[in-house]
Design an enzyme around this catalytic site. Structure first.
Site, PDB file in Angstrom:
ATOM      1  N   HIS A 217      99.948  23.544 -19.607  1.00 41.19           N
ATOM      2  CA  HIS A 217     100.217  24.510 -18.539  1.00 41.19           C
ATOM      3  C   HIS A 217     100.418  25.882 -19.166  1.00 41.19           C
ATOM      4  O   HIS A 217     100.780  26.001 -20.342  1.00 41.19           O
ATOM      5  CB  HIS A 217     101.459  24.103 -17.734  1.00 41.19           C
ATOM      6  CG  HIS A 217     101.631  24.910 -16.485  1.00 41.19           C
ATOM      7  ND1 HIS A 217     100.808  24.778 -15.386  1.00 41.19           N
ATOM      8  CD2 HIS A 217     102.522  25.889 -16.156  1.00 41.19           C
ATOM      9  CE1 HIS A 217     101.190  25.611 -14.437  1.00 41.19           C
ATOM     10  NE2 HIS A 217     102.220  26.304 -14.881  1.00 41.19           N
TER      11      HIS A 217
ATOM     12  N   CYS B 197      96.201  26.650 -13.083  1.00 42.40           N
ATOM     13  CA  CYS B 197      96.930  27.564 -13.984  1.00 42.40           C
ATOM     14  C   CYS B 197      96.003  28.396 -14.865  1.00 42.40           C
ATOM     15  O   CYS B 197      96.189  29.602 -15.008  1.00 42.40           O
ATOM     16  CB  CYS B 197      97.948  26.795 -14.819  1.00 42.40           C
ATOM     17  SG  CYS B 197      97.250  25.603 -15.990  1.00 42.40           S
TER      18      CYS B 197
ATOM     19  N   HIS C 236     102.783  32.143 -12.486  1.00 43.11           N
ATOM     20  CA  HIS C 236     101.810  31.083 -12.787  1.00 43.11           C
ATOM     21  C   HIS C 236     101.367  30.383 -11.513  1.00 43.11           C
ATOM     22  O   HIS C 236     102.026  30.463 -10.468  1.00 43.11           O
ATOM     23  CB  HIS C 236     102.423  30.050 -13.740  1.00 43.11           C
ATOM     24  CG  HIS C 236     103.617  29.324 -13.166  1.00 43.11           C
ATOM     25  ND1 HIS C 236     103.763  27.956 -13.198  1.00 43.11           N
ATOM     26  CD2 HIS C 236     104.734  29.774 -12.524  1.00 43.11           C
ATOM     27  CE1 HIS C 236     104.904  27.603 -12.621  1.00 43.11           C
ATOM     28  NE2 HIS C 236     105.514  28.691 -12.218  1.00 43.11           N
TER      29      HIS C 236
END
Length: 337
Positions: A295, A244, A307
């Site tokens: 995240h 990420c 993402h």
């Protein structure tokens, strides 16, 4: 007479040589960098066969380990009787750092969809230490919806996880089912809807769909969109695979911004919270596979973000029950070109 004796000796030696060759060919010594899947592919067998022949509890192997790569007489499978053998057991796999669902599916000769059904996963996100059922019958391991407005409790469920999965609150579940405590039991059937409207996802915020503030941000979005479908790779920050934070690093740097290669917490430290995010701002999430900021993605408008999550780069709605429940903040990077 001597010729006959010589022929017999030669034949015996040849037979022994062939036997030794077959024995050597049935084993393999693990080299650095080897994986069980790689060894299985090289020897045209399945990972499950290697696990069975070597009585391995998991797919973990180490250099110089001797692996059986062919069935012996003791481990040879029974002859095909013309009928398909039923699935009589399940296999459990413990997720390790860097694993993705697609990798786990490939190792166990299955697919991502099957693992998601077996484990009732809402998406492709997994965390280290998580135990996954990777084979067996889905109906024996999957939470069962008995009626449109009811849910049958399965192993590992809590009132909190059930509430999040169905977009309701714990208090609503307790009220609908006349529960005095949050204790539930395996096999218990819970009413999900109750007297109030439930099961609808809640928007975590009301961001404005403001256009990118500069052409450079438009470039960030274009680069991010061009990466859709790229596999997830732990520590990855290049087109071959992203995690990420590596995805954010790549998209911004390719657009000309001076962004360091850092983690989610590192990006959090060099960003400032915004109440009305613009396209190109960052979206942070907390308490996913670990506590705290864990995240992140790029806000692209319409309450959605792009993402590197699950097994690939993808676009997800902030209305998603999982991501909505782990939403932390919108932030803007404090960097320049």
């Amino acid at each position: 007479m001597r010729r006959v004796i010589f022929t017999l000796v030669a034949a015996t030696a040849l037979s022994m040589a062939i036997g030794a060759s077959n024995t050597e060919a049935s084993t393999y010594t693990v080299k650095p960098g080897d994986t069980l899947w790689k060894i299985a592919s090289s020897n045209k067998v399945s990972v499950d066969q290697l696990l069975s022949w070597n009585k391995l509890p998991s797919t973990s192997i180490h250099p110089n380990q001797t692996i059986k790569v062919a069935a012996t007489s003791a481990t040879a499978p029974p002859k095909n009787t013309g009928t398909k053998a039923p699935v009589i057991s399940t296999s459990i796999y413990t997720v390790k750092a860097g694993d993705t669902l697609s990798q786990i599916a490939r190792i166990h000769s299955t697919n991502v969809s099957s693992i998601q059904k077996l484990n009732q996963l809402p998406d492709s996100n997994i965390r280290p230490g998580q135990k996954l059922t990777v084979s067996g019958k889905a109906q024996a391991n999957t939470p069962t919806v008995t009626k449109p407005n009811t849910y049958r409790v399965t192993s590992g469920d809590t009132l909190t996880t059930i509430a999040k999965r169905h977009g309701v609150s714990v208090s609503q579940l307790m009220s609908s089912n006349s529960l005095k405590t949050s204790s539930i039991r395996l096999g218990q059937v819970l009413i999900i809807d109750g007297s109030s409207a439930t099961g609808q996802l809640v928007t975590v915020s009301k961001p404005t769909t403001t256009a990118p503030s500069s052409g450079a941000i438009s470039t960030v979005i274009a680069i991010a969109n061009s990466s859709l479908g790229t596999p997830y790779k732990w520590g990855g920050a290049a087109p071959g695979g992203f995690d990420c934070s590596g995805f954010i690093y790549y998209a911004y740097n390719q657009a000309g911004f001076n962004v360091p290669r850092t983690s989610t917490t590192g990006f959090d430290a060099i960003s400032s919270p915004v109440s009305s995010p613009q396209i190109g701002d960052l979206v942070f999430f907390k308490n996913t596979y670990r506590a705290g900021i864990s995240h992140m993605g790029i806000f692209i408008g319409n309450n959605s973000f792009i993402h590197a999550g699950g097994d690939r780069v993808q676009v997800t709605s902030l209305n998603d029950s999982y991501w909505g429940s782990h939403f932390d903040s919108f932030q803007r990077l404090n960097v320049t070109k």
